[in-house]
Design a protein around this motif. Structure first.
Motif, PDB file in Angstrom:
ATOM      1  N   VAL A 624       0.818  -1.293  -0.009  1.00  0.00           N
ATOM      2  CA  VAL A 624       0.043  -0.007   0.018  1.00  0.00           C
ATOM      3  C   VAL A 624       0.932   1.383  -0.012  1.00  0.00           C
ATOM      4  O   VAL A 624       1.968   1.424   0.914  1.00  0.00           O
ATOM      5  N   GLN A 625       0.696   2.240  -0.889  1.00  0.00           N
ATOM      6  CA  GLN A 625       1.399   3.187  -0.913  1.00  0.00           C
ATOM      7  C   GLN A 625       0.347   4.585  -1.238  1.00  0.00           C
ATOM      8  O   GLN A 625      -0.523   4.611  -2.052  1.00  0.00           O
ATOM      9  N   GLN A 626       0.644   5.546  -0.308  1.00  0.00           N
ATOM     10  CA  GLN A 626      -0.088   6.684  -0.332  1.00  0.00           C
ATOM     11  C   GLN A 626       0.246   7.583  -1.429  1.00  0.00           C
ATOM     12  O   GLN A 626       1.347   8.312  -1.487  1.00  0.00           O
ATOM     13  N   PHE A 627      -0.864   8.209  -2.340  1.00  0.00           N
ATOM     14  CA  PHE A 627      -0.358   8.888  -3.398  1.00  0.00           C
ATOM     15  C   PHE A 627      -0.652  10.293  -3.198  1.00  0.00           C
ATOM     16  O   PHE A 627      -0.085  11.204  -3.442  1.00  0.00           O
ATOM     17  N   LEU A 628      -1.974  10.603  -2.435  1.00  0.00           N
ATOM     18  CA  LEU A 628      -2.233  12.012  -2.106  1.00  0.00           C
ATOM     19  C   LEU A 628      -3.139  11.917  -0.805  1.00  0.00           C
ATOM     20  O   LEU A 628      -3.553  11.082  -0.373  1.00  0.00           O
ATOM     21  N   SER A 629      -3.146  13.260  -0.456  1.00  0.00           N
ATOM     22  CA  SER A 629      -4.018  13.557   0.919  1.00  0.00           C
ATOM     23  C   SER A 629      -4.888  14.452   0.581  1.00  0.00           C
ATOM     24  O   SER A 629      -4.450  15.654   0.145  1.00  0.00           O
ATOM     25  N   VAL A 630      -6.211  14.438   1.208  1.00  0.00           N
ATOM     26  CA  VAL A 630      -7.153  15.615   0.969  1.00  0.00           C
ATOM     27  C   VAL A 630      -7.244  16.616   2.290  1.00  0.00           C
ATOM     28  O   VAL A 630      -6.599  15.951   3.130  1.00  0.00           O
ATOM     29  N   PRO A 631      -7.859  17.688   2.338  1.00  0.00           N
ATOM     30  CA  PRO A 631      -7.855  18.488   3.259  1.00  0.00           C
ATOM     31  C   PRO A 631      -8.455  18.070   4.604  1.00  0.00           C
ATOM     32  O   PRO A 631      -9.274  17.363   4.319  1.00  0.00           O
ATOM     33  N   THR A 632      -8.419  18.826   5.676  1.00  0.00           N
ATOM     34  CA  THR A 632      -8.779  18.617   6.941  1.00  0.00           C
ATOM     35  C   THR A 632     -10.398  18.294   6.839  1.00  0.00           C
ATOM     36  O   THR A 632     -11.066  19.094   6.198  1.00  0.00           O
ATOM     37  N   GLU A 633     -11.020  17.388   7.511  1.00  0.00           N
ATOM     38  CA  GLU A 633     -12.275  16.925   7.804  1.00  0.00           C
ATOM     39  C   GLU A 633     -12.977  16.795   6.211  1.00  0.00           C
ATOM     40  O   GLU A 633     -14.355  16.667   6.140  1.00  0.00           O
ATOM     41  N   ALA A 634     -12.347  16.352   5.334  1.00  0.00           N
ATOM     42  CA  ALA A 634     -12.745  15.980   4.012  1.00  0.00           C
ATOM     43  C   ALA A 634     -12.627  14.493   3.708  1.00  0.00           C
ATOM     44  O   ALA A 634     -11.914  13.701   4.333  1.00  0.00           O
ATOM     45  N   GLU A 635     -13.344  13.982   2.635  1.00  0.00           N
ATOM     46  CA  GLU A 635     -13.204  12.658   2.259  1.00  0.00           C
ATOM     47  C   GLU A 635     -12.874  12.520   0.857  1.00  0.00           C
ATOM     48  O   GLU A 635     -13.336  13.563   0.044  1.00  0.00           O
ATOM     49  N   THR A 636     -12.095  11.454   0.793  1.00  0.00           N
ATOM     50  CA  THR A 636     -11.594  11.411  -0.797  1.00  0.00           C
ATOM     51  C   THR A 636     -12.576  10.377  -1.620  1.00  0.00           C
ATOM     52  O   THR A 636     -12.877   9.332  -1.238  1.00  0.00           O
ATOM     53  N   CYS A 637     -13.354  10.979  -2.652  1.00  0.00           N
ATOM     54  CA  CYS A 637     -14.164  10.179  -3.451  1.00  0.00           C
ATOM     55  C   CYS A 637     -13.938   9.889  -5.008  1.00  0.00           C
ATOM     56  O   CYS A 637     -12.968  10.716  -5.355  1.00  0.00           O
ATOM     57  N   GLY A 638     -14.753   9.146  -5.711  1.00  0.00           N
ATOM     58  CA  GLY A 638     -14.461   9.051  -7.081  1.00  0.00           C
ATOM     59  C   GLY A 638     -13.158   8.968  -7.810  1.00  0.00           C
ATOM     60  O   GLY A 638     -13.165   9.849  -8.757  1.00  0.00           O
ATOM     61  N   PRO A 639     -12.133   8.307  -7.416  1.00  0.00           N
ATOM     62  CA  PRO A 639     -10.952   8.365  -8.049  1.00  0.00           C
ATOM     63  C   PRO A 639     -11.025   7.750  -9.342  1.00  0.00           C
ATOM     64  O   PRO A 639     -11.804   6.887  -9.753  1.00  0.00           O
ATOM     65  N   VAL A 640     -10.299   8.174 -10.408  1.00  0.00           N
ATOM     66  CA  VAL A 640     -10.155   8.090 -11.674  1.00  0.00           C
ATOM     67  C   VAL A 640      -8.729   8.103 -12.024  1.00  0.00           C
ATOM     68  O   VAL A 640      -8.298   9.119 -11.809  1.00  0.00           O
ATOM     69  N   ILE A 641      -8.325   7.050 -12.609  1.00  0.00           N
ATOM     70  CA  ILE A 641      -6.770   6.753 -12.700  1.00  0.00           C
ATOM     71  C   ILE A 641      -6.651   6.727 -14.317  1.00  0.00           C
ATOM     72  O   ILE A 641      -6.996   5.917 -14.983  1.00  0.00           O
ATOM     73  N   HIS A 642      -5.834   7.725 -14.849  1.00  0.00           N
ATOM     74  CA  HIS A 642      -5.452   7.611 -16.371  1.00  0.00           C
ATOM     75  C   HIS A 642      -4.091   7.697 -16.485  1.00  0.00           C
ATOM     76  O   HIS A 642      -3.503   8.854 -16.753  1.00  0.00           O
TER      77      HIS A 642
END
Length: 696
Positions: A624-642
């Motif tokens: 497992v490798q972390q690519f990005l982090s979103v701001p405080t109190e936010a949720e990461t949704c709908g990833p699209v990888i191109h």
């Protein structure tokens, strides 16, 4: 919570009860404090967790080659990202650094986890980011520019909606310089959207704005060339807003049923609006599916019937108070008894045709749909996999009666007629070896077999005492009767386009093992499972209607440096992975690597949500490798990888969720502080946005 004053967090129903990152504010607005209510599923079925199967399809069926399988890419030349605060120090015991899975075309240096208080969008070295589109951005030539202080319902109907979730970018064939972005708008947070007010008229206007901010958006995109960032087009020919007032058609076996008739829709074949749109999927014929999830929180009902209780409907004021404006949100009103049955469906829209009427597919059943993803088997039949995102609920699969056609118009009805199944699972280890701690059984992995139990087969109900339309409208009750396996909130489910294996994001279930509730089993090996896990499923690629499958757990999530939590990463060394908690949405790159977005757990691992890559083969399997982090109190949704173009896209939902209009906790994506001079279109408040990440 009302708009009159900002209710302190300590007075919210879920304050002190949340586990993981989930804010009590999110619990209130997103799912109506579902965890405080009685468990909707009180049947004594055996438990197991999540196993689902989403699907892609053979790309040549439509004669379109790779282009027919929805190209994923996005971008925009919005305001450049502000400099991010320095990420948190690397915790001891984790192996961060360069790495890429087999076949990946997106090399990056793994980022360190970012402390949960940091209001920044963080990307790897060598990459940058910008928003494609933000809440309130105008979609049409006659739409006003967004004005935080002067919002109106009419303006919001012509602007991008709030709290974006499922996202896809469909690239037009040819030059690849144009396309469309399709996005769900799941729910709203009035406390940070509007100034506090005691004026009843303004409160009613705010509720109308909130209804207009729900639904879906379709937006045309353009870019200079492939691999470059996108900008969206104001007044694009295909631009569209779908909200809580848009007319929908019901299709399938339950269309016209007495269970769908109301005083407004007497024939039971049409309805108004879509709400709670969470994840989704894009079909091989180019339409977009959207799952109506937490619809129960929008209604006030008698709350006494078995059906009401099973769907979490209750006799209490709704989350948003819309029953004060329209009778349909209160099913106690004569003629509206069935109004809540109009929600909880899979919605299909044709983003290429802005004049087309969107459809709700009754053949696919009614529950709290996270989303739906489809594939096509070797005989041309379509299978759709769907999770019911509630503690101890079920996983479903729909198989079309007809086969896919080269005629796109014929494919628009593929999901209207077919068979509906629900899943039942078995582990293969002795019960004493599954003790609730998450310790691996003697055979070295959590695995087993499963079967699909029919609910509707060849147009007939397979559930004793229930008609076809009863099975489809009250699908949870039907699944109870056949003895389906209770699971822990199946969220997104996706098939790997290279291997055909299916991956299910099992977000968490902190109720597992509590008194009177199910304990651990091999698919759910931890009691009080706050971190979630990922299920990997193998099913016949030749037969969409296959009734058996095998499964194993790819990941048992958490922070491997925490000695109090058992984790598992497919056998990969735990000191060389990023900590990950509460997997939510998943996607794949061209090399077949799994990407996971999280609705994470700062109270357990202490970091903002993010996007993670997981290798699935060879020696790297489970890394497992972390690519990005979103701001405080936010949720990461709908990833699209191109990755072929070096592009990654995510929807950033509810940044600064615990703030208020007068005390904002985030200023994403503009990072304009009150009292400073913003550039045109920027606002000193958080704006949920779709973001593109690309190489510098």
């Amino acid at each position: 919570m009302t708009e009159t004053t900002r209710t302190p967090l300590s007075l919210l129903p879920m304050y002190g009860h949340t586990r993981g990152k989930r804010s009590p504010v999110t619990c209130h607005f997103k799912c109506g404090n579902a965890c405080l209510g009685e468990t909707c599923n009180t049947t004594d079925n055996e438990y197991f967790r999540d196993v689902a199967a989403a699907a892609l399809s053979r790309r040549n069926v439509l004669g379109l080659g790779a282009a027919g399988a929805v190209l994923v890419a996005a971008g925009s030349a919005a305001a450049p990202a502000a400099a991010a605060p320095a990420p948190a120090a690397v915790p001891a015991g984790h192996g961060y650094g360069p790495g890429q899975g087999a076949g990946s075309r997106l090399p990056f240096a793994t980022i360190t986890p970012v402390d949960k208080t940091v209001d920044a969008f963080t990307v790897p070295a060598g990459y940058t980011w910008s928003p494609i589109i933000r809440w309130g951005d105008p979609l049409f030539a006659d739409a006003p520019a967004f004005d935080l202080q002067r919002q109106t319902p009419a303006a919001q109907k012509r602007q991008f909606g709030y709290n974006n979730d499922y996202t896809d970018i469909i690239v037009d064939q040819g030059s690849g310089r144009t396309g469309i972005l399709v996005c769900n708008q799941e729910y709203v947070n009035p406390g940070i959207m509007f100034p506090a007010t005691t004026d009843p008229a303004q409160q009613a206007r705010n509720r109308a704005i909130a209804r207009a901010a729900h639904g879906m958006s379709v937006v045309e995109l353009r870019r200079r060339r492939k691999g470059q960032p996108w900008t969206y087009t104001v007044g694009g020919r295909r631009n569209r807003r779908i909200d809580a007032d848009t007319t929908f058609a019901f299709d399938g076996p339950a269309a016209g049923s007495a269970l769908l008739r109301t005083v407004e829709h007497r024939d039971g074949r049409t309805t108004r609006g879509t709400i709670g749109n969470c994840s989704g999927g894009t079909t091989p014929w180019g339409t977009v599916l959207s799952g109506e999830e937490n619809f129960n929180g929008y209604f006030r009902t008698p709350g006494t019937s078995t059906e009401d209780k099973r769907y979490g409907l209750a006799d209490k004021p709704s989350t948003y108070g819309w029953e004060a404006d329209e009778k349909r949100w209160d099913t106690r009103n004569p003629g509206y008894e069935n109004a809540s049955n109009h929600f909880g469906w899979i919605v299909e829209i044709d983003p290429q045709n802005p004049g087309s009427r969107p459809v709700k597919h009754t053949a696919m059943g009614r529950f709290k749909h996270e989303g739906a993803n489809v594939r096509v088997d070797d005989r041309g039949r379509v299978v759709a996999y769907m999770g019911d995102d509630e503690r101890f609920d079920y996983l479903y699969k729909f198989v079309s009666r007809r086969t896919i056609s080269r005629n796109r118009a014929e494919n628009l009805g593929l999901l209207s007629d077919g068979d509906l199944f629900v899943a039942k699972f078995r582990g293969d280890s002795p019960a004493p070896q599954i003790d609730g701690s998450g310790t691996l059984p003697a055979d070295g992995q959590f695995d087993g077999t499963g079967m699909w139990l029919p609910l509707v087969l060849h147009g007939r109900s397979m559930v004793d005492g229930m008609s076809v339309d009863e099975v489809l409208v009250h699908t949870r009750l039907a699944a109870d009767k056949v003895g389906a396996t209770k699971m822990d909130r199946c969220e997104d489910v996706q098939p790997n386009p290279l291997t055909g294996r299916v991956y299910v994001a099992c977000t968490n279930n902190t109720d597992r093992g509590k008194a009177g509730k199910a304990g651990p089993d091999e698919a759910n090996p931890r009691n009080a499972n706050k971190d979630g896990h990922i299920v990997e499923i193998s099913e016949s690629r030749n037969r969409a209607d296959a009734t058996t499958f095998t499964w194993n757990l790819l990941l048992v999530c958490g922070d491997p440096a925490d000695p109090t939590t058992q984790t598992y990463f497919a056998g990969f060394p735990k000191d060389k992975v990023s900590p990950i908690s509460c997997p939510d949405n998943v996607a794949f790159d061209s090399g077949g690597n799994l990407w996971i977005s999280t609705d994470g757990a700062p109270s357990t691992i202490g970091y903002n949500d993010g996007l993670f890559k997981v290798a699935l083969g060879g020696r790297e399997r489970g890394r497992v490798q972390q690519f990005l982090s979103v701001p405080t109190e936010a949720e990461t949704c709908g990833p699209v990888i191109h990755d072929r173009e070096g592009m990654v896209y995510v929807a950033v939902q509810h940044p600064g969720e615990e703030g208020s209009f007068a005390d904002q906790h985030s200023f994403f994506p503009d990072y304009v502080r009150p009292g400073t001079t913003p550039r045109r279109g920027q606002v000193a408040a958080p704006r949920p946005s779709v973001v593109q990440v690309y190489r510098r």
